[in-house]
Write an enzyme that holds these catalytic residues in place. Structure first.
Site, short mmCIF file in Angstrom:
data_model
loop_
_atom_site.label_atom_id
_atom_site.label_comp_id
_atom_site.label_asym_id
_atom_site.label_seq_id
_atom_site.Cartn_x
_atom_site.Cartn_y
_atom_site.Cartn_z
N GLU A 120 -1.62 6.61 1.62
CA GLU A 120 -1.83 6.25 3.14
C GLU A 120 -1.96 6.75 4.75
O GLU A 120 -2.33 5.79 4.47
CB GLU A 120 0.44 5.65 2.89
N THR A 168 -3.36 -1.90 9.64
CA THR A 168 -2.78 -0.75 9.42
C THR A 168 -3.44 -0.35 11.05
O THR A 168 -2.46 0.06 11.61
CB THR A 168 -1.86 -0.72 8.48
N1 LIG Z 1 -6.00 1.30 -3.81
C1 LIG Z 1 -6.05 0.23 -2.43
N2 LIG Z 1 -5.80 -0.97 -2.68
C2 LIG Z 1 -5.02 -1.24 -1.34
N3 LIG Z 1 -5.73 -0.84 0.01
C3 LIG Z 1 -6.71 0.28 -0.68
C4 LIG Z 1 -6.63 0.71 -1.41
N4 LIG Z 1 -7.56 1.69 -1.61
C5 LIG Z 1 -7.56 1.98 -0.10
N5 LIG Z 1 -7.36 0.98 0.71
C6 LIG Z 1 -7.79 0.42 1.80
O1 LIG Z 1 -6.90 0.63 2.95
C7 LIG Z 1 -6.36 -0.80 3.51
C8 LIG Z 1 -5.50 -1.64 3.92
O2 LIG Z 1 -4.35 -1.13 3.80
P1 LIG Z 1 -3.80 -1.16 5.20
O3 LIG Z 1 -2.54 -0.90 5.48
O4 LIG Z 1 -4.39 -1.50 6.02
O5 LIG Z 1 -2.86 -2.74 4.50
P2 LIG Z 1 -1.92 -2.75 4.05
O6 LIG Z 1 -1.18 -2.24 3.01
O7 LIG Z 1 -1.63 -4.62 2.92
O8 LIG Z 1 -1.34 -3.47 5.00
P3 LIG Z 1 0.53 -3.18 5.32
O9 LIG Z 1 0.92 -1.21 5.33
O10 LIG Z 1 1.02 -3.49 6.06
O11 LIG Z 1 1.39 -3.64 4.66
C9 LIG Z 1 -7.86 -0.89 2.95
O12 LIG Z 1 -9.24 -0.70 4.44
C10 LIG Z 1 -8.60 -0.45 1.93
O13 LIG Z 1 -9.98 -0.61 1.85
N1 LIG Z 2 6.06 1.04 9.12
C1 LIG Z 2 4.32 0.80 8.79
C2 LIG Z 2 3.92 -0.12 8.33
C3 LIG Z 2 2.32 -0.66 7.95
O1 LIG Z 2 2.34 0.36 6.85
C4 LIG Z 2 4.10 -0.27 10.43
O2 LIG Z 2 4.53 -1.09 11.08
O3 LIG Z 2 2.82 0.48 11.22
#
Ligand SMILES: Nc1ncnc2c1ncn2[C@@H]1O[C@H](COP(=O)(O)OP(=O)(O)OP(=O)(O)O)[C@@H](O)[C@H]1O
Ligand SMILES: N[C@@H](CCO)C(=O)O
Length: 295
Positions: A120, A168
């Site tokens: 993360e 995010t």
């Molecule tokens: N294995 C992976 N799976 C998904 N996204 C990835 C991965 N590795 C890198 N990334 C990158 O992480 C970003 C997505 O993560 P982000 O935290 O923004 O979204 P999310 O995980 O769906 O959301 P949230 O944390 O709000 O629930 C994108 O830019 C993506 O390219």
């Molecule tokens: N707690 C985080 C979760 C998203 O990955 C936020 O709201 O930014």
């Protein structure tokens, strides 16, 4: 080869910004790992075109490095990236469970939380664990500086994903620097109510404990159609509605009997706002599941 199914998660639940998270029954990522001299990653499935295969840029690469566990890693994405359903965390948690088993590292699920949070940190700049904790432990989790508290919970939810992306990183940019004491008091009350609701599997308490007037109002501005979708879900019987994680997904808590109507109402309201969407009718569920060869 080892295979792990790692669930989508929903962080914050309104009143628990950066603290609360829940594992969802669906959707999920599937991660397959085999020992290899160097880590390589292939990604298929939902939104895979937006996900880097370079181990230095993918959350699973960070996990492989943290566990000193090089592997051939295949990710089949069920959780679309930048959705608010913990896409990056699902892969990181799944890889942590898979590589820990592949290399017999002997870490407990709790010990894998900071390992998966390394992934993360790679994508959002901060090692927040409110998605990886439920993805690893299942149920409802409370993450603080002192550790993780987990309770099993089985509350029905609808997670509605619009076809728009909010990263995010961007959504963290709108979080206010400070809050009034009145808002803090209200949010503490909500968070306490929600926590009791989770221990009782009570959708009414959970829904009414999602209220937050500090972070959520800023984030809803990033989601086209949010207010009408929220109203439609509440009218159809949702007990509470809020932004899922950093958005743009929207989470509605409900009783099982109203779930289908709420899902249609949310998709229709997004449609009326000119936004395509998809609704998952699911429930708070289990953490990552490990399957050994042939099982
Ligand atoms: N294995 C992976 N799976 C998904 N996204 C990835 C991965 N590795 C890198 N990334 C990158 O992480 C970003 C997505 O993560 P982000 O935290 O923004 O979204 P999310 O995980 O769906 O959301 P949230 O944390 O709000 O629930 C994108 O830019 C993506 O390219
Ligand atoms: N707690 C985080 C979760 C998203 O990955 C936020 O709201 O930014």
């Amino acid at each position: 080869m080892l295979t792990v199914r790692a669930p989508a998660t929903s962080a914050n639940l309104g009143s628990g910004f950066d603290v609360f998270g829940v594992a969802l029954g669906t959707p999920a990522d599937v991660i397959r790992v085999e020992r290899a001299p160097e880590t390589t990653i292939t990604v298929t499935g939902a939104g895979s075109e937006y996900i880097p295969e370079d181990p230095a840029k993918n959350t699973v690469g960070a996990v492989a490095k943290a566990l000193d566990a090089p592997a051939r890693i295949r990710i089949d994405k069920g959780v679309r990236p930048s959705s608010g359903l913990g896409s990056s965390a699902a892969s990181a948690a799944g890889a942590a469970v898979a590589l820990n088993a592949l290399y017999d590292r002997g870490r407990s699920r709790r010990e894998l939380v900071p390992v998966a949070a390394e992934g993360e940190a790679l994508v959002s700049g901060e090692a927040h664990a409110d998605n990886v904790a439920p993805a690893l432990l299942g149920g409802f989790t409370i993450v603080t500086d002192d550790g993780v508290t987990q309770v099993d919970a089985a509350v029905p939810v609808v997670a509605c994903l619009p076809e728009i992306s909010v990263s995010t990183r961007d959504a963290r940019g709108v979080v206010p620097d400070s809050a009034s004491m009145d808002d803090v008091v209200d949010t503490v009350g909500s968070a306490a109510t929600l926590t009791v609701g989770m221990t009782r599997d009570d959708p009414d308490l959970v829904g009414s404990g999602m209220r937050d007037d500090i972070v959520t109002p800023e984030r809803t501005k990033l989601i086209d159609g949010y207010e009408s979708v929220r109203e439609a879900a509440l009218e159809a019987g949702a007990t509470g509605v809020t932004v899922s994680g950093a958005g743009p997904g929207i989470l509605a808590v409900c009783r099982r009997r109203e779930q289908r109507a709420i899902a249609s109402a949310m998709v229709d309201a997004f449609d009326a706002a000119g936004v395509e969407s998809r609704a998952y009718q699911t429930a708070i569920g289990e953490g990552a599941t490990l399957y050994r060869d042939g099982s």
